[in-house]
Design an enzyme around this catalytic site. Sequence first.
Site, PDB file in Angstrom:
ATOM      1  N   SER A 118       0.802  -1.223   0.000  1.00  0.00           N
ATOM      2  CA  SER A 118       0.000   0.000   0.000  1.00  0.00           C
ATOM      3  C   SER A 118       0.833   1.271   0.000  1.00  0.00           C
ATOM      4  O   SER A 118       0.308   2.353  -0.258  1.00  0.00           O
ATOM      5  CB  SER A 118      -0.941   0.010   1.212  1.00  0.00           C
ATOM      6  OG  SER A 118      -0.204   0.121   2.416  1.00  0.00           O
ATOM      7  N   LYS A 189       1.178   4.797   6.888  1.00  0.00           N
ATOM      8  CA  LYS A 189       0.602   5.634   5.833  1.00  0.00           C
ATOM      9  C   LYS A 189       1.285   6.997   5.844  1.00  0.00           C
ATOM     10  O   LYS A 189       2.058   7.329   6.749  1.00  0.00           O
ATOM     11  CB  LYS A 189      -0.909   5.837   6.048  1.00  0.00           C
ATOM     12  CG  LYS A 189      -1.734   4.559   6.126  1.00  0.00           C
ATOM     13  CD  LYS A 189      -1.804   3.811   4.814  1.00  0.00           C
ATOM     14  CE  LYS A 189      -2.663   2.542   4.950  1.00  0.00           C
ATOM     15  NZ  LYS A 189      -2.653   1.724   3.708  1.00  0.00           N
TER      16      LYS A 189
END
Length: 307
Positions: A118, A189
């Site tokens: 991701s 993230k």
Amino acid sequence: MSTHEPLADRDGSPAPTGADSLSRSAAVSGGGAEPAGAGVEAGTAEVSDAGPAEARDVETGAGPETAGPGDEPTAEPEPEAPVRSRGRDLLLLVGICLLTLLLVNAFVARPFAVPSGSMENTLRPGDRLIANKLAYAFGGHPQRGDVVVFDGTGSFLHEPERSAGFWDGLRSLGQDLGLAPAGNSVYVKRVIGVGGDRVTSTGPGGRITVNGVPVDETSYLAPGDEPSSVAFDVVVPAGKLWVMGDHRSDSRDSRDHLGEPGGGFVPERRVIGRADWVVYPIGHWTSLDRPAAFAAAGGTGGHGDQR
């Protein structure tokens, strides 16, 4: 001994008397006749037959020493040094290293493994990164563009319905110390918006804007990815973060939790640390510096402008 009997010489014959006795005593006493009865029991008769060296030994109180050929003086044994257990020293060293590692993991820096793609190409599956736990420890806040490691419980994951038991608490402590795997609730993230920011996207073909300023993300987005295929318009609450993956087409991030109670916002208190270095594999060694993409949004609001 009795003074009524004459002294016996070494061969058992009676000690000489008169002039002979006086001359033999003088050799020991250093000259001059001694008064009668003085020093009789000092062994002058026994010393008289010995040579000069033997006589000196008698006067100093040391007996004659005889050394055979090849005899060497015997050295006194040195006291043995205290014997220390090597095993005990090794255990002590291991204990110190383990304690140091635990303290570093708990308060300074902690390693994590990247489980998915991701965050490609910034982070790849299998990469080991180091999260800097001191980055926000003294009143600091995450900044726009930072890559952060956080616990998604309550934002990306629902809070557990039951209260944590003993073993859950022990496992949580082990995770904090780096002794247990981080588990499925830990994410990595990039911070796009901080408390007070308005973050918007018009969907495919458009850039993300922060407080009305378009952000050029080409330096870290995965090749071929759109900034966002989903349109959104959010205002980040104070003390929370809006986060997204660099591989936007393969990242479940704040966009996927818009309709949930937490709105996809991550509380700052859930941030474990800032991902500062990739340390494994060797070919991926790098520092994760804050990109310049968000410089244009500086001064537009939010605590991201604080330094």
